[in-house]
Design an enzyme around this catalytic site. Sequence first.
Site, PDB file in Angstrom:
ATOM      1  CG  ASN A  82       6.505 -21.152 -15.881  1.00  0.00           C
ATOM      2  OD1 ASN A  82       6.862 -20.649 -14.824  1.00  0.00           O
ATOM      3  ND2 ASN A  82       5.605 -20.581 -16.690  1.00  0.00           N
ATOM      4  CD1 TRP A  83       8.288 -26.023 -11.391  1.00  0.00           C
ATOM      5  CD2 TRP A  83       9.368 -25.568  -9.487  1.00  0.00           C
ATOM      6  NE1 TRP A  83       9.041 -27.125 -11.079  1.00  0.00           N
ATOM      7  CE2 TRP A  83       9.720 -26.875  -9.914  1.00  0.00           C
ATOM      8  CE3 TRP A  83       9.939 -25.088  -8.313  1.00  0.00           C
ATOM      9  CZ2 TRP A  83      10.611 -27.680  -9.190  1.00  0.00           C
ATOM     10  CZ3 TRP A  83      10.822 -25.882  -7.604  1.00  0.00           C
ATOM     11  CH2 TRP A  83      11.152 -27.162  -8.031  1.00  0.00           C
ATOM     12  CE  LYS A  84       2.338 -21.432 -15.516  1.00  0.00           C
ATOM     13  NZ  LYS A  84       1.076 -21.437 -16.249  1.00  0.00           N
TER      14      LYS A  84
ATOM     15  CB  SER B 186      -2.495 -28.320 -21.893  1.00  0.00           C
ATOM     16  OG  SER B 186      -3.269 -27.339 -21.233  1.00  0.00           O
TER      17      SER B 186
ATOM     18  CD  GLU C 112       4.095 -21.074 -22.580  1.00  0.00           C
ATOM     19  OE1 GLU C 112       4.220 -22.162 -22.020  1.00  0.00           O
ATOM     20  OE2 GLU C 112       4.024 -20.002 -21.964  1.00  0.00           O
TER      21      GLU C 112
ATOM     22  N   GLY D  71      -2.774 -24.251 -19.175  1.00  0.00           N
ATOM     23  CA  GLY D  71      -3.504 -24.686 -17.985  1.00  0.00           C
ATOM     24  C   GLY D  71      -4.944 -25.109 -18.244  1.00  0.00           C
TER      25      GLY D  71
ATOM     26  CG  HIS E  38       4.249 -16.978 -19.021  1.00  0.00           C
ATOM     27  ND1 HIS E  38       2.934 -16.896 -18.642  1.00  0.00           N
ATOM     28  CD2 HIS E  38       4.514 -18.297 -19.201  1.00  0.00           C
ATOM     29  CE1 HIS E  38       2.426 -18.125 -18.584  1.00  0.00           C
ATOM     30  NE2 HIS E  38       3.380 -18.986 -18.913  1.00  0.00           N
TER      31      HIS E  38
ATOM     32  N   GLY F 111       4.165 -26.096 -17.402  1.00  0.00           N
ATOM     33  CA  GLY F 111       3.686 -25.554 -16.131  1.00  0.00           C
ATOM     34  C   GLY F 111       3.191 -26.665 -15.226  1.00  0.00           C
ATOM     35  N   GLY F 112       1.876 -26.900 -15.243  1.00  0.00           N
ATOM     36  CA  GLY F 112       1.242 -27.855 -14.322  1.00  0.00           C
ATOM     37  C   GLY F 112       1.949 -29.202 -14.213  1.00  0.00           C
TER      38      GLY F 112
END
Length: 247
Positions: free
Chosen positions: A5-7, A204, A160, A166, A90, A225-226
């Site tokens: 998920n690149w946001k 995370s 999530e 994050g 999300h 994500g990150g």
Amino acid sequence: MIIANWKANGDIESNKIWCNQLISRMSDKGFKSIGIAPSYIHFNQIKNMLKNNGIEIGFQDIDIEGGARTGSISPSMAADSECSFCLIGHSERREIFNDDNDTISKKYKMLAKHHIKPVLCIGESFEDFQAGKTEKKLQTQIEECIQGNILSENLIIAYEPVWAIGTGNTPKPKDVNTIHEFIKDVVQSATENNIVPQVLYGGSVNKNNAADFFVQQNIDGALIGGASLNADIFSDIIDIYRRLRER
Ligand code: PGA
């Protein structure tokens, strides 16, 4: 499945480098069970670079309809773009853009109509977690988001916890496993056709903790994500997933 998920991250140059790194890491192992959700604006770039490899490219969200809705992307546009899956619900959409369960339910319906795989994100706040209300909160989110909808076989749920996204904090993998079992039960009892969805964990996930999650029986993958912004780290996590889940 492992989904990046690149946001709202990425640009044309760095995306090119990312895709080439992924291709060099994965081309002899195959691209099965990998999904990427780039921004809408980069969707075609990523699709053109990776789709021939069989990677699934998806959207991070969708509107409930088209027409006079400035700034929106409609469900039929997603279908037209050959979007393979779409995240809905999300926590950043719920918090920043005020998506409630009713809106998410409408989005779910539109994805089903357009044969796009839904990835329904659910999760409790830290207050709910501390108050021991996690299961109650998740059950409400699931029931309200899929209410009145016929569930598709390919439904994916992403669990999530909001407080894990994050932050570097995660729940214990064993506890996540128990929650995933609960989620599968709730979905199964809410459906006439007894669907048991894949349940991904998100919040995370990184290459150091991925194995602890993937050894758990009910953790069927991850929404990342990150750690997905670096193609090498993302590839490391895919390698761990395959070693533990695709034997
Ligand atoms: P994170 O994000 O991996 O950076 O915690 C996960 C997500 O928001 O889907």
